[in-house]
Design a protein around this motif. Structure first.
Motif, PDB file in Angstrom:
ATOM      1  N   VAL A 276       0.805  -1.280   0.116  1.00 46.37           N
ATOM      2  CA  VAL A 276      -0.139   0.075  -0.080  1.00 46.37           C
ATOM      3  C   VAL A 276       0.684   1.444  -0.243  1.00 46.37           C
ATOM      4  CG1 VAL A 276      -1.813   0.998   1.165  1.00 46.37           C
ATOM      5  CG2 VAL A 276      -1.694  -1.278   1.501  1.00 46.37           C
ATOM      6  N   PRO A 277       0.777   2.094  -1.106  1.00 43.93           N
ATOM      7  CA  PRO A 277       1.325   3.341  -0.984  1.00 43.93           C
ATOM      8  C   PRO A 277       0.358   4.366  -0.421  1.00 43.93           C
ATOM      9  CG  PRO A 277       0.291   3.203  -3.196  1.00 43.93           C
ATOM     10  CD  PRO A 277       0.223   1.649  -2.445  1.00 43.93           C
ATOM     11  N   GLU A 278       0.751   5.561  -0.123  1.00 42.03           N
ATOM     12  CA  GLU A 278      -0.062   6.363   0.584  1.00 42.03           C
ATOM     13  C   GLU A 278      -0.231   7.629  -0.212  1.00 42.03           C
ATOM     14  OE1 GLU A 278      -0.169   7.041   5.041  1.00 42.03           O
ATOM     15  OE2 GLU A 278       0.218   9.100   4.602  1.00 42.03           O
ATOM     16  N   TYR A 279      -1.402   7.908  -0.582  1.00 41.38           N
ATOM     17  CA  TYR A 279      -1.755   9.129  -1.429  1.00 41.38           C
ATOM     18  C   TYR A 279      -2.593   9.960  -0.640  1.00 41.38           C
ATOM     19  CZ  TYR A 279       0.042   6.305  -5.709  1.00 41.38           C
ATOM     20  OH  TYR A 279       0.411   5.628  -6.591  1.00 41.38           O
ATOM     21  N   ASN A 280      -2.222  11.130  -0.524  1.00 45.01           N
ATOM     22  CA  ASN A 280      -3.291  12.305   0.209  1.00 45.01           C
ATOM     23  C   ASN A 280      -3.702  11.483   1.692  1.00 45.01           C
ATOM     24  OD1 ASN A 280      -3.093  14.318  -1.638  1.00 45.01           O
ATOM     25  ND2 ASN A 280      -4.183  13.131  -3.046  1.00 45.01           N
ATOM     26  N   PHE A 281      -2.817  11.032   2.297  1.00 43.19           N
ATOM     27  CA  PHE A 281      -3.218  10.511   3.795  1.00 43.19           C
ATOM     28  C   PHE A 281      -4.098   9.113   3.564  1.00 43.19           C
ATOM     29  CE2 PHE A 281      -2.351  14.749   5.829  1.00 43.19           C
ATOM     30  CZ  PHE A 281      -1.300  14.806   5.383  1.00 43.19           C
ATOM     31  N   SER A 282      -4.423   8.645   2.395  1.00 41.61           N
ATOM     32  CA  SER A 282      -5.380   7.624   2.285  1.00 41.61           C
ATOM     33  C   SER A 282      -4.695   6.353   1.262  1.00 41.61           C
ATOM     34  CB  SER A 282      -6.631   7.819   2.235  1.00 41.61           C
ATOM     35  OG  SER A 282      -7.585   6.805   2.026  1.00 41.61           O
ATOM     36  N   ILE A 283      -5.560   5.495   0.954  1.00 43.63           N
ATOM     37  CA  ILE A 283      -5.131   4.600  -0.123  1.00 43.63           C
ATOM     38  C   ILE A 283      -5.483   5.144  -1.340  1.00 43.63           C
ATOM     39  CG2 ILE A 283      -5.549   2.599   1.247  1.00 43.63           C
ATOM     40  CD1 ILE A 283      -8.104   2.087  -0.145  1.00 43.63           C
ATOM     41  N   PRO A 284      -4.651   4.679  -2.349  1.00 45.98           N
ATOM     42  CA  PRO A 284      -5.065   5.121  -3.827  1.00 45.98           C
ATOM     43  C   PRO A 284      -6.332   4.762  -4.173  1.00 45.98           C
ATOM     44  CG  PRO A 284      -2.897   4.041  -3.903  1.00 45.98           C
ATOM     45  CD  PRO A 284      -3.538   3.676  -2.531  1.00 45.98           C
ATOM     46  N   GLY A 285      -7.065   5.628  -5.037  1.00 50.15           N
ATOM     47  CA  GLY A 285      -8.340   5.262  -5.824  1.00 50.15           C
ATOM     48  C   GLY A 285      -8.473   3.764  -6.428  1.00 50.15           C
TER      49      GLY A 285
ATOM     50  N   GLY B 178       3.662  -1.348   3.328  1.00 54.13           N
ATOM     51  CA  GLY B 178       3.444  -0.231   2.714  1.00 54.13           C
ATOM     52  C   GLY B 178       4.809   0.650   2.830  1.00 54.13           C
ATOM     53  N   ALA B 179       4.882   1.405   1.753  1.00 51.91           N
ATOM     54  CA  ALA B 179       6.428   2.192   1.697  1.00 51.91           C
ATOM     55  C   ALA B 179       5.825   3.461   1.026  1.00 51.91           C
ATOM     56  CB  ALA B 179       7.520   1.821   0.577  1.00 51.91           C
ATOM     57  N   SER B 180       6.306   4.575   1.469  1.00 51.46           N
ATOM     58  CA  SER B 180       6.087   6.019   1.026  1.00 51.46           C
ATOM     59  C   SER B 180       7.338   6.851   1.021  1.00 51.46           C
ATOM     60  CB  SER B 180       4.794   6.620   1.476  1.00 51.46           C
ATOM     61  OG  SER B 180       5.086   7.002   2.592  1.00 51.46           O
ATOM     62  N   MET B 181       7.269   8.010   0.193  1.00 48.27           N
ATOM     63  CA  MET B 181       8.114   8.985   0.275  1.00 48.27           C
ATOM     64  C   MET B 181       8.005   9.577   1.730  1.00 48.27           C
ATOM     65  SD  MET B 181       9.013  10.049  -3.540  1.00 48.27           S
ATOM     66  CE  MET B 181       7.418  10.916  -3.838  1.00 48.27           C
TER      67      MET B 181
ATOM     68  N   VAL C  84       4.208  -2.756   8.950  1.00 50.30           N
ATOM     69  CA  VAL C  84       5.506  -2.829   8.189  1.00 50.30           C
ATOM     70  C   VAL C  84       5.352  -1.355   7.450  1.00 50.30           C
ATOM     71  CG1 VAL C  84       6.968  -3.527   6.531  1.00 50.30           C
ATOM     72  CG2 VAL C  84       5.718  -5.091   7.912  1.00 50.30           C
ATOM     73  N   TYR C  85       5.943  -0.185   7.853  1.00 50.62           N
ATOM     74  CA  TYR C  85       5.790   1.225   7.402  1.00 50.62           C
ATOM     75  C   TYR C  85       7.114   1.665   6.980  1.00 50.62           C
ATOM     76  CZ  TYR C  85       1.634   0.945  10.474  1.00 50.62           C
ATOM     77  OH  TYR C  85       0.452   0.384  11.013  1.00 50.62           O
ATOM     78  N   ILE C  86       7.329   1.535   5.422  1.00 49.28           N
ATOM     79  CA  ILE C  86       8.685   1.834   5.215  1.00 49.28           C
ATOM     80  C   ILE C  86       8.579   3.534   4.606  1.00 49.28           C
ATOM     81  CG2 ILE C  86      10.548   1.395   3.611  1.00 49.28           C
ATOM     82  CD1 ILE C  86       9.390  -1.405   3.439  1.00 49.28           C
ATOM     83  N   GLY C  87       9.236   4.460   5.545  1.00 49.49           N
ATOM     84  CA  GLY C  87       9.107   5.686   5.275  1.00 49.49           C
ATOM     85  C   GLY C  87      10.459   6.142   4.439  1.00 49.49           C
ATOM     86  N   SER C  88      10.309   7.354   3.667  1.00 45.12           N
ATOM     87  CA  SER C  88      11.456   8.042   2.964  1.00 45.12           C
ATOM     88  C   SER C  88      11.978   7.025   2.393  1.00 45.12           C
ATOM     89  CB  SER C  88      12.500   8.501   4.152  1.00 45.12           C
ATOM     90  OG  SER C  88      11.889   9.186   4.845  1.00 45.12           O
ATOM     91  N   ILE C  89      11.187   6.112   1.429  1.00 50.56           N
ATOM     92  CA  ILE C  89      11.593   5.040   0.669  1.00 50.56           C
ATOM     93  C   ILE C  89      12.564   5.561  -0.648  1.00 50.56           C
ATOM     94  CG2 ILE C  89       9.765   5.110  -1.011  1.00 50.56           C
ATOM     95  CD1 ILE C  89      11.468   1.991   0.100  1.00 50.56           C
ATOM     96  N   HIS C  90      12.351   6.701  -1.057  1.00 50.18           N
ATOM     97  CA  HIS C  90      13.285   7.296  -2.180  1.00 50.18           C
ATOM     98  C   HIS C  90      14.599   7.334  -1.904  1.00 50.18           C
ATOM     99  CE1 HIS C  90      11.616  10.601   0.134  1.00 50.18           C
ATOM    100  NE2 HIS C  90      12.449  11.178  -0.270  1.00 50.18           N
ATOM    101  N   GLU C  91      14.988   7.429  -0.401  1.00 52.82           N
ATOM    102  CA  GLU C  91      16.304   7.839  -0.054  1.00 52.82           C
ATOM    103  C   GLU C  91      16.890   6.275   0.175  1.00 52.82           C
ATOM    104  OE1 GLU C  91      15.809  10.400   3.514  1.00 52.82           O
ATOM    105  OE2 GLU C  91      15.280  12.059   2.163  1.00 52.82           O
TER     106      GLU C  91
END
Length: 150
Positions: free
Chosen positions: A75-84, A109-112, A143-150
């Motif tokens: 699950v990515p996070e788009y605007n504090f929720s799940i993608p449409g 889930g991973a997000s920037m 499992v929350y992977i933050g700042s994945i782009h780094e």
């Protein structure tokens, strides 16, 4: 014997970080889990008008998920929720004769962002409590992977 896990990729991006996470998990747990990515890019929008005459891409998606021992939601996070697109796929699952009911499920889930899709995962967990879905979400599995782009 390996366990068949269908990993629903919640992003439609060709450079999805969540797909990369699933690919990592697939390699790490090879021999124990047979993790297969399931893409939602081409799943038609849910509508009661086509619910009883599902397009082939919807049937393929539902059959693919149904034909598994467990389900992984990436699950990515788009605007504090799940993608449409992920919500749409889950809507189809809720209308598919209990394709994931009581099936073991886990969420990654991973997000920037620094919180790594925590809000999106909370929303998804809430959606999955619908009695028409009701997978057996594995406990203590956050499992929350933050700042994945780094």
């Amino acid at each position: 014997m390996t366990i068949s896990v269908k990993a629903i990729i919640g992003s439609t991006s060709s450079t999805s970080y969540n797909l990369k996470v699933v690919e990592y998990l697939r390699k790490k747990y090879a021999g124990k889990l047979d993790i297969t990515p399931v893409f939602i890019n081409d799943v038609d929008m849910f509508s009661v008008d086509i619910e009883n005459n599902q397009p082939e891409n919807v049937k393929d998606f539902l059959d693919n998920v149904r034909d598994s021992d467990a389900v992984l939601f990436a699950v990515p996070e788009y605007n504090f929720s799940i993608p449409g697109s992920l919500k749409n796929a889950v809507d189809w699952l809720s209308r598919s004769n209990f394709a994931i009911k009581d099936k073991p499920a886990f969420i990654v889930g991973a997000s920037m962002g620094v919180l790594g899709s925590v809000r999106a995962q909370l929303h998804l967990r809430e959606i999955l409590t619908n009695p028409m879905l009701s997978p057996a979400i594995l406990p203590n599995n956050e499992v929350y992977i933050g700042s994945i782009h780094e």
